[in-house]
Design an enzyme around this catalytic site. Structure first.
Site, PDB file in Angstrom:
ATOM      1  CD  GLU A   1      45.154  56.391   8.094  1.00 35.33           C
ATOM      2  OE1 GLU A   1      46.156  57.128   8.133  1.00 35.33           O
ATOM      3  OE2 GLU A   1      44.431  56.269   7.078  1.00 35.33           O
TER       4      GLU A   1
ATOM      5  CB  CYS B   1      44.791  58.429   1.528  1.00 34.14           C
ATOM      6  SG  CYS B   1      44.737  57.497  -0.006  1.00 34.14           S
TER       7      CYS B   1
ATOM      8  N   GLY C   1      39.830  56.449   2.690  1.00 35.68           N
ATOM      9  CA  GLY C   1      38.563  55.852   2.294  1.00 35.68           C
ATOM     10  C   GLY C   1      38.404  56.095   0.811  1.00 35.68           C
ATOM     11  CD  GLU C   2      37.739  54.586  -3.261  1.00 37.91           C
ATOM     12  OE1 GLU C   2      38.831  54.025  -3.035  1.00 37.91           O
ATOM     13  OE2 GLU C   2      37.603  55.405  -4.205  1.00 37.91           O
ATOM     14  CB  SER C   3      38.112  60.965  -2.477  1.00 40.43           C
ATOM     15  OG  SER C   3      38.269  60.531  -3.812  1.00 40.43           O
TER      16      SER C   3
ATOM     17  CG  HIS D   1      46.626  55.234   4.355  1.00 41.45           C
ATOM     18  ND1 HIS D   1      45.390  55.816   4.495  1.00 41.45           N
ATOM     19  CD2 HIS D   1      46.718  54.846   3.067  1.00 41.45           C
ATOM     20  CE1 HIS D   1      44.762  55.790   3.331  1.00 41.45           C
ATOM     21  NE2 HIS D   1      45.539  55.214   2.441  1.00 41.45           N
TER      22      HIS D   1
ATOM     23  NE  ARG E   1      39.528  60.077  -6.797  1.00 38.72           N
ATOM     24  CZ  ARG E   1      38.449  59.473  -7.271  1.00 38.72           C
ATOM     25  NH1 ARG E   1      37.723  60.037  -8.211  1.00 38.72           N
ATOM     26  NH2 ARG E   1      38.109  58.294  -6.820  1.00 38.72           N
TER      27      ARG E   1
ATOM     28  CB  ILE F   1      46.346  51.980  -0.088  1.00 39.50           C
ATOM     29  CG1 ILE F   1      47.226  51.130   0.845  1.00 39.50           C
ATOM     30  CG2 ILE F   1      45.209  51.151  -0.660  1.00 39.50           C
ATOM     31  CD1 ILE F   1      46.526  50.598   2.041  1.00 39.50           C
ATOM     32  NE  ARG F   2      41.808  52.336  -5.705  1.00 49.69           N
ATOM     33  CZ  ARG F   2      41.274  52.397  -6.933  1.00 49.69           C
ATOM     34  NH1 ARG F   2      41.557  51.479  -7.828  1.00 49.69           N
ATOM     35  NH2 ARG F   2      40.449  53.355  -7.265  1.00 49.69           N
TER      36      ARG F   2
END
Lengths: 191, 294
Positions: free
Chosen positions: A174, A79, A47-49, A172, A106, A135-136
């Site tokens: 998942e 992530c 997600g977005e940390s 990821h 990050r 992803i990023r």
């Protein structure tokens, strides 16, 4: 006990829950800090940390997770989850939970256009590489000597780590149909 | 072997945004306020939709300097808008390094017949829709994320509700159809047959689905989440409210706790004025942005 909890403040928590459920393990969304003390294990998803960290602070998750971690709750971060588990971040935000002795940066592989897939060497199934989806993604810059390397890229880059019953992956599992990593975590929790 | 810019990487970033709020910002300062308030991404644009509406004229891609300034100001993903069919604006945005392109009806369309062939790009796209057929046409062209069009810049959630209910209702209907009926359904919805078949088998869109267009309060955001979208875009609703930082934080909290009325009540208290809204029913059709694109 109430099975595996997946932190459901923001991100791809549904994908973790689906994978655990498909393996016959009870998994539930965690939106309140008081749900954590009953769990067998916790997953902090992608997600977005910064978003997850903001919501964690707002709803008193920080102390609940740190207390549970020190009473030996198994925790796995993917992530954004890896970022939050680090002891130290290269960037100023977010403030991590310091659950593992690792140093992380990050978005260190670049922006979305640099997101990539690569096969991962997996310490517990060396014959069969694991599909890595980055992803990023964050980068694991250093690890302490009490941290084990469990996943690497072909060039030796560390992308998965284990310290006792704490796991962190910069990719990821998942988002793939390969459930070996979730099985590995289930074994760690229930064996 | 290293692979980049694949379909699963494009749709994967949208997976990471789920349960989050994507906020329209027009300056690096606003982008920072959005990030501090828990936004999972920002949409960089020159004017928020309600100002685009007020200004009239042709609305285009934003100044690259402004987009670069926002990219430098925050650590979360940055999206930016290109005009429908304007593939060069999209190429420019890709070159600037934005994380997602919104091929958006909020800007003045550049091609009234064709949307951008999004498969040609490395960067992923999000597109608006009013119904399932429109969503599947965009996915067919390569959109890796879908949002409702709603009616941007109105502060009126009614169109977003209409579009989300239409998309989700059609998905439920298709899931229950006899396979024999799927080709006729593809014909009726003007949608690619393969995608209709996929929805019949999986019961869901192949990409993440957000709400957008008219969301102005925490309760609006929670409403869209309860209807079944996976996250929300908030355009004018934040920086046209009387206290943007408080409104931004409240909408983030309400999106996470969309099923908890006590939390929504608490975060909705003392926010000051939401943006002033417009009644879509009294708006002439030529002023409605949702009718742009097909």
């Amino acid at each position: 006990m109430s099975g595996i909890g997946v932190l459901a403040l923001q991100g791809d928590f549904v994908e973790h829950i689906k994978t655990f459920s498909s393996l016959g393990v009870s998994a539930q969304e965690i939106r309140k800090a008081n749900q954590i003390s009953d769990l067998d294990a916790l997953v902090i998803p992608g997600g977005e940390s910064t978003t997850i960290s903001y919501l964690m602070d707002l709803y008193n998750f920080r102390s609940a997770i740190k207390d549970a971690a020190s009473s030996d709750l198994p925790i796995w971060g993917t992530c954004a989850g890896l970022i939050l588990m680090a002891n130290n971040l290269k960037e100023d935000i977010p403030i991590p939970l310091s659950l593992m002795n690792i140093n992380v940066s990050r978005n260190a592989y670049g922006r979305q256009i640099d997101s990539f897939k690569d096969s991962i060497n997996f310490s517990f199934d060396r014959e069969n590489p694991f599909p890595g989806v980055f992803i990023r993604a964050p980068k694991i810059l250093d690890i302490d000597e009490n941290v084990d390397v469990i996943c690497t890229l072909n060039d030796g880059e560390i992308v998965g780590v284990k310290q006792g019953n704490k796991l962190g992956t910069s990719f990821h599992p998942e988002l793939t149909t390969d459930n070996r990593f979730h099985k590995y975590f289930i074994d760690l929790v229930y064996s | 072997m290293v692979e980049k810019n694949t379909w699963d990487l494009k749709t994967g970033l949208a997976q990471m945004l789920k349960g989050g709020v994507i906020m329209d910002v027009v300056t690096p300062e606003q982008a920072k306020i959005a990030e501090d308030a828990g936004a999972c991404a920002v949409m960089a644009l020159e004017r928020v939709p309600s100002d685009i509406r007020a200004a009239g004229g042709v609305a285009r891609m934003s100044d690259p300097d402004m987009i670069t300034g926002i990219i430098e100001a925050v650590s979360i993903p940055v999206m930016a808008k290109a005009r429908i069919g304007h593939l060069v604006e999209a190429q420019v945005l890709e070159a600037l390094g934005v994380d997602y392109i919104d091929e958006s009806e909020v800007l003045t369309p550049a091609d009234e017949n064709n949307h951008i062939n999004k498969h040609d790009f490395k960067v992923p796209f999000v597109c608006g829709c009013r119904n399932l057929g429109e969503a599947l046409r965009r996915i067919g062209e390569g959109a890796a994320m879908i949002r409702t069009k709603g009616e941007a810049g109105t502060g009126n959630v009614v169109e977003a509700v209409r579009h989300a209910r239409s998309v989700l209702g059609e998905i439920t209907r298709i899931t229950n159809l006899d396979p024999t009926e799927l080709m006729a359904t593809a014909r009726d919805l003007q949608a690619p047959y393969e995608l209709i078949l996929q929805i019949h088998e999986t019961g869901k869109l192949p990409v993440v689905n957000f709400a957008a267009g008219g969301i102005a309060t925490p309760a609006d955001a929670a409403l869209m989440m309860q209807i079944g979208v996976e996250g929300v875009f908030v355009g004018s609703g934040i920086f046209k409210s009387s206290n943007p930082s408080a409104m931004a934080k409240a909408i983030v909290k309400a999106t996470t706790h969309f099923n908890d009325p006590k939390i929504i009540a608490e975060v909705s208290s003392g926010l000051g004025d939401a943006m002033r809204g417009l009644d879509v029913r009294t708006m002439p059709e030529e002023e409605q942005l949702a009718t742009r694109g097909w």
